[in-house]
Scaffold this active site. Structure first.
Site, PDB file in Angstrom:
ATOM      1  N   ASP A  14       2.035  36.871 -18.410  1.00 12.34           N
ATOM      2  CA  ASP A  14       1.018  37.677 -19.108  1.00 12.34           C
ATOM      3  C   ASP A  14       1.556  38.728 -20.083  1.00 12.34           C
ATOM      4  OD1 ASP A  14      -0.491  36.163 -17.388  1.00 12.34           O
ATOM      5  OD2 ASP A  14      -1.502  37.828 -16.399  1.00 12.34           O
ATOM      6  N   LYS A 112      -4.980  31.006 -17.135  1.00 15.40           N
ATOM      7  CA  LYS A 112      -5.620  31.261 -15.846  1.00 15.40           C
ATOM      8  C   LYS A 112      -6.718  32.294 -16.017  1.00 15.40           C
ATOM      9  CE  LYS A 112      -2.059  34.646 -14.912  1.00 15.40           C
ATOM     10  NZ  LYS A 112      -2.919  35.845 -14.924  1.00 15.40           N
ATOM     11  N   CYS A 157      -0.461  40.266 -11.296  1.00  9.48           N
ATOM     12  CA  CYS A 157      -0.180  38.865 -11.608  1.00  9.48           C
ATOM     13  C   CYS A 157       1.240  38.431 -11.247  1.00  9.48           C
ATOM     14  CB  CYS A 157      -0.518  38.584 -13.062  1.00  9.48           C
ATOM     15  SG  CYS A 157      -2.316  38.684 -13.315  1.00  9.48           S
TER      16      CYS A 157
HETATM   17  C1  VGL Z   1      -3.682  41.257 -14.611  1.00 10.34           C
HETATM   18  C2  VGL Z   1      -5.427  42.588 -13.915  1.00 10.34           C
HETATM   19  C3  VGL Z   1      -6.330  41.694 -14.447  1.00 10.34           C
HETATM   20  C4  VGL Z   1      -2.210  41.053 -14.687  1.00 10.34           C
HETATM   21  C5  VGL Z   1      -4.586  40.353 -15.133  1.00 10.34           C
HETATM   22  O1  VGL Z   1      -1.736  40.336 -15.595  1.00 10.34           O
HETATM   23  O2  VGL Z   1      -1.484  41.626 -13.837  1.00 10.34           O
HETATM   24  N1  VGL Z   1      -4.114  42.354 -13.994  1.00 10.34           N
HETATM   25  N2  VGL Z   1      -5.902  40.581 -15.055  1.00 10.34           N
END
Ligand code: VGL
Ligand code: ZN
Length: 210
Positions: A14, A112, A157
């Site tokens: 991410d 995702k 994540c």
């Molecule tokens: C994430 C909160 C919501 C992350 C993704 O990448 O850690 N955290 N969506």
């Protein structure tokens, strides 16, 4: 020093504009790890990226729950869900992977969180703990084993991907200084305890880079 084998995999979680400074769900210091991840990536034959990828009305957004603010929780069908500011909405700039990430040899991007009603912190399994992303199948089919995990956020994540990987029988290591955390309400400490319990190893980038 850790020897990286030809079939080891670097997973970069991410690294998207919404999680970087200036983004909708910015993780403090998220930009600091980009050069380190770039350097680590040169040591790996196999690199996989994950990409948080939500529809505009995703259930994890506080904006979808009347009277709720970001970082509060709600109870959903599959259990408790932390609510977030709108982030990583598909086709938005915030959902794009940072162009400062230099990993042209990355082999796969796994998206995702695209099901409106199910969040997915993990790159392997959605938050209902039933729906699979297919990543474990991909790794198994290609006979790839040891996973080294970097990216954002350590306590969400990264941690969930690591724990699910370990639960799925993979040998999982998190490269701590190549991650940054959201750290809401002690979530970072809890995440490390959960990862340790799951058998996830914790190293620093110098253990690989020297
Ligand atoms: C994430 C909160 C919501 C992350 C993704 O990448 O850690 N955290 N969506
Ligand atoms: Zn998300």
């Amino acid at each position: 020093m850790l020897e990286i084998a030809p079939d080891d995999v670097l997973i970069i979680v991410d690294m998207q504009y919404d999680f970087l400074p200036g983004g909708n769900l910015a993780v403090a210091g998220g930009d600091e790890i980009v050069p380190l991840i770039n350097k680590l990536a040169t040591r790996f034959t196999h690199v996989i990226l994950t990409q948080d990828w939500h529809p505009a009305d995703h259930i994890s957004f506080a904006s979808q729950h009347a009277g709720k603010a970001p970082f509060e929780s709600v109870e959903l069908d599959y259990g408790p869900q932390v609510l977030w500011p709108d982030h990583c909405v598909w086709e938005s700039h915030g959902a794009e992977i940072s162009r400062d990430l230099k990993v042209p040899h990355a082999q796969m991007i796994i998206r995702k969180g695209f099901n409106r009603a199910i969040d997915s912190y993990s790159g392997l399994q959605e938050a209902d703990r039933e729906t699979l992303t297919g990543l474990a199948g991909y790794l198994g089919e290609r006979d790839l084993g040891r996973l080294y995990i970097t990216g954002l956020a350590t306590d969400f994540c990264v941690a969930w991907t690591a724990i699910d990987g370990a639960a799925g029988g993979f040998d999982v290591t998190v490269i701590e200084d190549a991650t940054r955390a959201i750290d809401a309400d002690g979530s970072l400490e809890k995440a490390w305890a959960d990862m340790e319990e799951a058998g996830v190893l914790r190293i620093q980038s110098r253990d690989i880079l020297g």
